[in-house]
Design a protein around this motif. Sequence first.
Motif, PDB file in Angstrom:
ATOM      1  N   ASP A   1      91.229 -12.817  53.228  1.00 51.61           N
ATOM      2  CA  ASP A   1      92.649 -13.089  52.964  1.00 51.61           C
ATOM      3  C   ASP A   1      92.896 -13.512  51.523  1.00 51.61           C
ATOM      4  O   ASP A   1      94.017 -13.445  51.026  1.00 51.61           O
ATOM      5  CB  ASP A   1      93.141 -14.187  53.917  1.00 51.61           C
ATOM      6  N   ASN A   2      91.850 -13.979  50.866  1.00 47.66           N
ATOM      7  CA  ASN A   2      92.008 -14.467  49.502  1.00 47.66           C
ATOM      8  C   ASN A   2      91.608 -13.429  48.466  1.00 47.66           C
ATOM      9  O   ASN A   2      91.261 -13.774  47.334  1.00 47.66           O
ATOM     10  CB  ASN A   2      91.181 -15.738  49.293  1.00 47.66           C
ATOM     11  N   GLU A   3      91.617 -12.153  48.847  1.00 48.95           N
ATOM     12  CA  GLU A   3      91.223 -11.114  47.889  1.00 48.95           C
ATOM     13  C   GLU A   3      92.196 -11.037  46.722  1.00 48.95           C
ATOM     14  O   GLU A   3      91.796 -10.852  45.573  1.00 48.95           O
ATOM     15  CB  GLU A   3      91.127  -9.767  48.597  1.00 48.95           C
ATOM     16  N   GLU A   4      93.493 -11.181  47.024  1.00 46.38           N
ATOM     17  CA  GLU A   4      94.483 -11.126  45.942  1.00 46.38           C
ATOM     18  C   GLU A   4      94.279 -12.275  44.964  1.00 46.38           C
ATOM     19  O   GLU A   4      94.350 -12.105  43.743  1.00 46.38           O
ATOM     20  CB  GLU A   4      95.892 -11.161  46.537  1.00 46.38           C
ATOM     21  N   GLY A   5      94.005 -13.495  45.511  1.00 41.95           N
ATOM     22  CA  GLY A   5      93.757 -14.631  44.623  1.00 41.95           C
ATOM     23  C   GLY A   5      92.514 -14.436  43.781  1.00 41.95           C
ATOM     24  O   GLY A   5      92.490 -14.793  42.595  1.00 41.95           O
ATOM     25  N   ASP A   6      91.476 -13.826  44.359  1.00 41.95           N
ATOM     26  CA  ASP A   6      90.260 -13.562  43.597  1.00 41.95           C
ATOM     27  C   ASP A   6      90.507 -12.558  42.483  1.00 41.95           C
ATOM     28  O   ASP A   6      89.989 -12.691  41.373  1.00 41.95           O
ATOM     29  CB  ASP A   6      89.159 -13.047  44.526  1.00 41.95           C
ATOM     30  N   LYS A   7      91.322 -11.546  42.770  1.00 41.98           N
ATOM     31  CA  LYS A   7      91.629 -10.551  41.732  1.00 41.98           C
ATOM     32  C   LYS A   7      92.388 -11.188  40.578  1.00 41.98           C
ATOM     33  O   LYS A   7      92.120 -10.924  39.405  1.00 41.98           O
ATOM     34  CB  LYS A   7      92.443  -9.409  42.338  1.00 41.98           C
ATOM     35  N   LYS A   8      93.375 -12.061  40.914  1.00 42.99           N
ATOM     36  CA  LYS A   8      94.131 -12.723  39.850  1.00 42.99           C
ATOM     37  C   LYS A   8      93.227 -13.614  39.008  1.00 42.99           C
ATOM     38  O   LYS A   8      93.339 -13.650  37.777  1.00 42.99           O
ATOM     39  CB  LYS A   8      95.262 -13.537  40.462  1.00 42.99           C
ATOM     40  N   ALA A   9      92.323 -14.342  39.671  1.00 41.35           N
ATOM     41  CA  ALA A   9      91.418 -15.218  38.930  1.00 41.35           C
ATOM     42  C   ALA A   9      90.495 -14.411  38.020  1.00 41.35           C
ATOM     43  O   ALA A   9      90.252 -14.789  36.862  1.00 41.35           O
ATOM     44  CB  ALA A   9      90.594 -16.047  39.906  1.00 41.35           C
ATOM     45  N   ALA A  10      89.998 -13.273  38.513  1.00 42.26           N
ATOM     46  CA  ALA A  10      89.128 -12.439  37.686  1.00 42.26           C
ATOM     47  C   ALA A  10      89.887 -11.860  36.495  1.00 42.26           C
ATOM     48  O   ALA A  10      89.368 -11.805  35.372  1.00 42.26           O
ATOM     49  CB  ALA A  10      88.538 -11.316  38.534  1.00 42.26           C
ATOM     50  N   GLN A  11      91.144 -11.446  36.739  1.00 44.37           N
ATOM     51  CA  GLN A  11      91.950 -10.900  35.650  1.00 44.37           C
ATOM     52  C   GLN A  11      92.226 -11.956  34.593  1.00 44.37           C
ATOM     53  O   GLN A  11      92.147 -11.693  33.383  1.00 44.37           O
ATOM     54  CB  GLN A  11      93.262 -10.355  36.222  1.00 44.37           C
ATOM     55  N   LEU A  12      92.552 -13.181  35.037  1.00 46.45           N
ATOM     56  CA  LEU A  12      92.803 -14.263  34.086  1.00 46.45           C
ATOM     57  C   LEU A  12      91.548 -14.591  33.290  1.00 46.45           C
ATOM     58  O   LEU A  12      91.612 -14.831  32.072  1.00 46.45           O
ATOM     59  CB  LEU A  12      93.284 -15.499  34.860  1.00 46.45           C
ATOM     60  N   ARG A  13      90.385 -14.566  33.942  1.00 47.18           N
ATOM     61  CA  ARG A  13      89.135 -14.847  33.247  1.00 47.18           C
ATOM     62  C   ARG A  13      88.845 -13.787  32.196  1.00 47.18           C
ATOM     63  O   ARG A  13      88.402 -14.103  31.074  1.00 47.18           O
ATOM     64  CB  ARG A  13      87.996 -14.927  34.271  1.00 47.18           C
ATOM     65  N   GLU A  14      89.106 -12.522  32.520  1.00 45.15           N
ATOM     66  CA  GLU A  14      88.887 -11.455  31.541  1.00 45.15           C
ATOM     67  C   GLU A  14      89.822 -11.582  30.353  1.00 45.15           C
ATOM     68  O   GLU A  14      89.427 -11.344  29.203  1.00 45.15           O
ATOM     69  CB  GLU A  14      89.066 -10.103  32.222  1.00 45.15           C
ATOM     70  N   GLU A  15      91.090 -11.947  30.613  1.00 41.94           N
ATOM     71  CA  GLU A  15      92.038 -12.113  29.507  1.00 41.94           C
ATOM     72  C   GLU A  15      91.594 -13.224  28.564  1.00 41.94           C
ATOM     73  O   GLU A  15      91.653 -13.085  27.341  1.00 41.94           O
ATOM     74  CB  GLU A  15      93.431 -12.413  30.074  1.00 41.94           C
ATOM     75  N   ARG A  16      91.171 -14.337  29.125  1.00 42.65           N
ATOM     76  CA  ARG A  16      90.724 -15.437  28.282  1.00 42.65           C
ATOM     77  C   ARG A  16      89.477 -15.068  27.496  1.00 42.65           C
ATOM     78  O   ARG A  16      89.329 -15.446  26.328  1.00 42.65           O
ATOM     79  CB  ARG A  16      90.444 -16.665  29.147  1.00 42.65           C
ATOM     80  N   LEU A  17      88.576 -14.320  28.118  1.00 41.21           N
ATOM     81  CA  LEU A  17      87.384 -13.870  27.405  1.00 41.21           C
ATOM     82  C   LEU A  17      87.740 -12.940  26.259  1.00 41.21           C
ATOM     83  O   LEU A  17      87.165 -13.034  25.155  1.00 41.21           O
ATOM     84  CB  LEU A  17      86.438 -13.181  28.394  1.00 41.21           C
ATOM     85  N   GLN A  18      88.717 -12.059  26.475  1.00 42.98           N
ATOM     86  CA  GLN A  18      89.155 -11.149  25.419  1.00 42.98           C
ATOM     87  C   GLN A  18      89.788 -11.914  24.266  1.00 42.98           C
ATOM     88  O   GLN A  18      89.548 -11.601  23.086  1.00 42.98           O
ATOM     89  CB  GLN A  18      90.146 -10.125  26.008  1.00 42.98           C
ATOM     90  N   GLN A  19      90.591 -12.934  24.591  1.00 43.71           N
ATOM     91  CA  GLN A  19      91.197 -13.756  23.542  1.00 43.71           C
ATOM     92  C   GLN A  19      90.137 -14.483  22.731  1.00 43.71           C
ATOM     93  O   GLN A  19      90.243 -14.592  21.503  1.00 43.71           O
ATOM     94  CB  GLN A  19      92.163 -14.760  24.174  1.00 43.71           C
ATOM     95  N   TYR A  20      89.108 -14.968  23.405  1.00 46.45           N
ATOM     96  CA  TYR A  20      88.035 -15.659  22.684  1.00 46.45           C
ATOM     97  C   TYR A  20      87.300 -14.715  21.743  1.00 46.45           C
ATOM     98  O   TYR A  20      86.980 -15.073  20.609  1.00 46.45           O
ATOM     99  CB  TYR A  20      87.061 -16.270  23.693  1.00 46.45           C
TER     100      TYR A  20
END
Length: 256
Positions: A139-158
Amino acid sequence: MATNFLVHEKIWLDKFKYDHAERRFYEQMNGPVAGASGQENGPGASSGACADHSELVVRIASLKVKNQSLRGVVQELQPIISKLEARLNVLGKSSPGHRATAPQTQHMSSMCQVEPQAKKPATPAEDDEDDDIDMFGSDNEEGDKKAAQLREERLQQYVERKAKKPALVAKSSFMLDVKPLDDEMDMAQLEACVPSIQLDGLVWGASKLVPLGYGIWKLQIQCVVEDKVGTDLLKEEITKFEQHVQSVDITAFNKI
């Protein structure tokens, strides 16, 4: 003088008391010996026995008084304790826990005789409901996808910030001594030739002429060099002026 002498003399004045106590001890252990007490101890022993008897009587009387006082205290405490017991019994009977436990104890034997009911088989509807439950948190697949996307964005900014930040370049400062080919060399021409060398990562500094002796001068010049250039390459470039330069020495070195 006689009294002073007796004061400092060690005399056992109450020896008869200890003798009497020792005699009584052995009489209690082995039984009395007839005629021994009067012959050995004399009148002093009888007086000591009277003193012990009177002391014993006084102690017995004090113990009787204490016993009577303790009895009075116990008699006063007995009605208080009985009242407390009655009150505790009333409170225990009026508490709900007592009411709940009483029927349970009465019907315990009948409950033990009842056989356990057979387990009800699960219906197909209940089996379907159990299948719908995801034990792995799907049930938390959508939340996991959002968290992974946010982590990738922050990594790209770094990574972008890291790329914009200029890299530190290791540099060194040198003081060079350039000696002319002979004493007839035009030092002004030598001073103009050396700074004319251009290399990536090489920056020339101040220069001056320093006398060596006998009319001979040397060129002392400062420069800043990146580590990628190297001192060997710099010396090689300076010594290419064969008609002007005899040798090049490094007299000072500082890491920047």
